[in-house]
Design a protein around this motif. Sequence first.
Motif, PDB file in Angstrom:
ATOM      1  N   LEU A  35       0.839  -1.208   0.000  1.00 27.94           N
ATOM      2  CA  LEU A  35       0.000   0.000   0.000  1.00 27.94           C
ATOM      3  C   LEU A  35       0.869   1.252   0.000  1.00 27.94           C
ATOM      4  O   LEU A  35       0.557   2.235  -0.670  1.00 27.94           O
ATOM      5  CB  LEU A  35      -0.935   0.008   1.206  1.00 27.94           C
ATOM      6  N   LEU A  36       1.952   1.222   0.758  1.00 27.08           N
ATOM      7  CA  LEU A  36       2.853   2.375   0.801  1.00 27.08           C
ATOM      8  C   LEU A  36       3.543   2.589  -0.540  1.00 27.08           C
ATOM      9  O   LEU A  36       3.614   3.704  -1.046  1.00 27.08           O
ATOM     10  CB  LEU A  36       3.926   2.186   1.877  1.00 27.08           C
ATOM     11  N   LEU A  37       4.062   1.519  -1.117  1.00 24.84           N
ATOM     12  CA  LEU A  37       4.836   1.630  -2.348  1.00 24.84           C
ATOM     13  C   LEU A  37       3.949   1.793  -3.582  1.00 24.84           C
ATOM     14  O   LEU A  37       4.383   2.378  -4.575  1.00 24.84           O
ATOM     15  CB  LEU A  37       5.748   0.410  -2.505  1.00 24.84           C
ATOM     16  N   ILE A  43       9.959   5.097  -2.610  1.00 32.26           N
ATOM     17  CA  ILE A  43       9.152   6.284  -2.325  1.00 32.26           C
ATOM     18  C   ILE A  43       9.942   7.204  -1.415  1.00 32.26           C
ATOM     19  O   ILE A  43      10.881   6.779  -0.742  1.00 32.26           O
ATOM     20  CB  ILE A  43       7.793   5.948  -1.671  1.00 32.26           C
ATOM     21  N   GLU A  44       9.554   8.470  -1.402  1.00 31.25           N
ATOM     22  CA  GLU A  44      10.136   9.432  -0.468  1.00 31.25           C
ATOM     23  C   GLU A  44       9.135   9.670   0.651  1.00 31.25           C
ATOM     24  O   GLU A  44       7.937   9.808   0.406  1.00 31.25           O
ATOM     25  CB  GLU A  44      10.457  10.742  -1.176  1.00 31.25           C
ATOM     26  N   VAL A  51      13.922  14.297   4.427  1.00 34.37           N
ATOM     27  CA  VAL A  51      13.343  13.410   3.424  1.00 34.37           C
ATOM     28  C   VAL A  51      14.043  12.061   3.523  1.00 34.37           C
ATOM     29  O   VAL A  51      15.275  11.987   3.508  1.00 34.37           O
ATOM     30  CB  VAL A  51      13.496  13.972   1.997  1.00 34.37           C
ATOM     31  N   TYR A  52      13.272  11.010   3.668  1.00 30.30           N
ATOM     32  CA  TYR A  52      13.788   9.654   3.732  1.00 30.30           C
ATOM     33  C   TYR A  52      13.322   8.909   2.488  1.00 30.30           C
ATOM     34  O   TYR A  52      12.293   9.215   1.914  1.00 30.30           O
ATOM     35  CB  TYR A  52      13.251   8.930   4.976  1.00 30.30           C
ATOM     36  N   ARG A  53      14.095   7.905   2.092  1.00 34.25           N
ATOM     37  CA  ARG A  53      13.719   7.060   0.959  1.00 34.25           C
ATOM     38  C   ARG A  53      13.472   5.649   1.475  1.00 34.25           C
ATOM     39  O   ARG A  53      14.324   5.078   2.160  1.00 34.25           O
ATOM     40  CB  ARG A  53      14.827   7.022  -0.092  1.00 34.25           C
ATOM     41  N   LEU A  54      12.328   5.098   1.116  1.00 35.94           N
ATOM     42  CA  LEU A  54      12.001   3.712   1.424  1.00 35.94           C
ATOM     43  C   LEU A  54      12.126   2.937   0.125  1.00 35.94           C
ATOM     44  O   LEU A  54      11.426   3.233  -0.850  1.00 35.94           O
ATOM     45  CB  LEU A  54      10.592   3.587   1.993  1.00 35.94           C
ATOM     46  N   ARG A  55      13.058   1.990   0.091  1.00 32.79           N
ATOM     47  CA  ARG A  55      13.354   1.269  -1.134  1.00 32.79           C
ATOM     48  C   ARG A  55      13.067  -0.221  -0.969  1.00 32.79           C
ATOM     49  O   ARG A  55      13.428  -0.825   0.042  1.00 32.79           O
ATOM     50  CB  ARG A  55      14.834   1.448  -1.473  1.00 32.79           C
TER      51      ARG A  55
END
Length: 66
Positions: A35-37, A43-44, A51-55
Amino acid sequence: MPSVDVPPLPPSPARLLSTARPASAVHAPAVDSRLLLNGAREIEIVHGDKVYRLRHTRNDKLILVK
């Protein structure tokens, strides 16, 4: 043929989310990473002025970097 003890597989994420937990163990909401991606590999996330990046990696891991 000798018998071999094989450890059980861990429960699936869907089963973990559907399993009732005691009220004392419920302290944070669970969010499915899909759901997040929303189909993206990265995503940032803006948190305050950072700002964080979720990879989502090729090895099916999640990495959060600043």
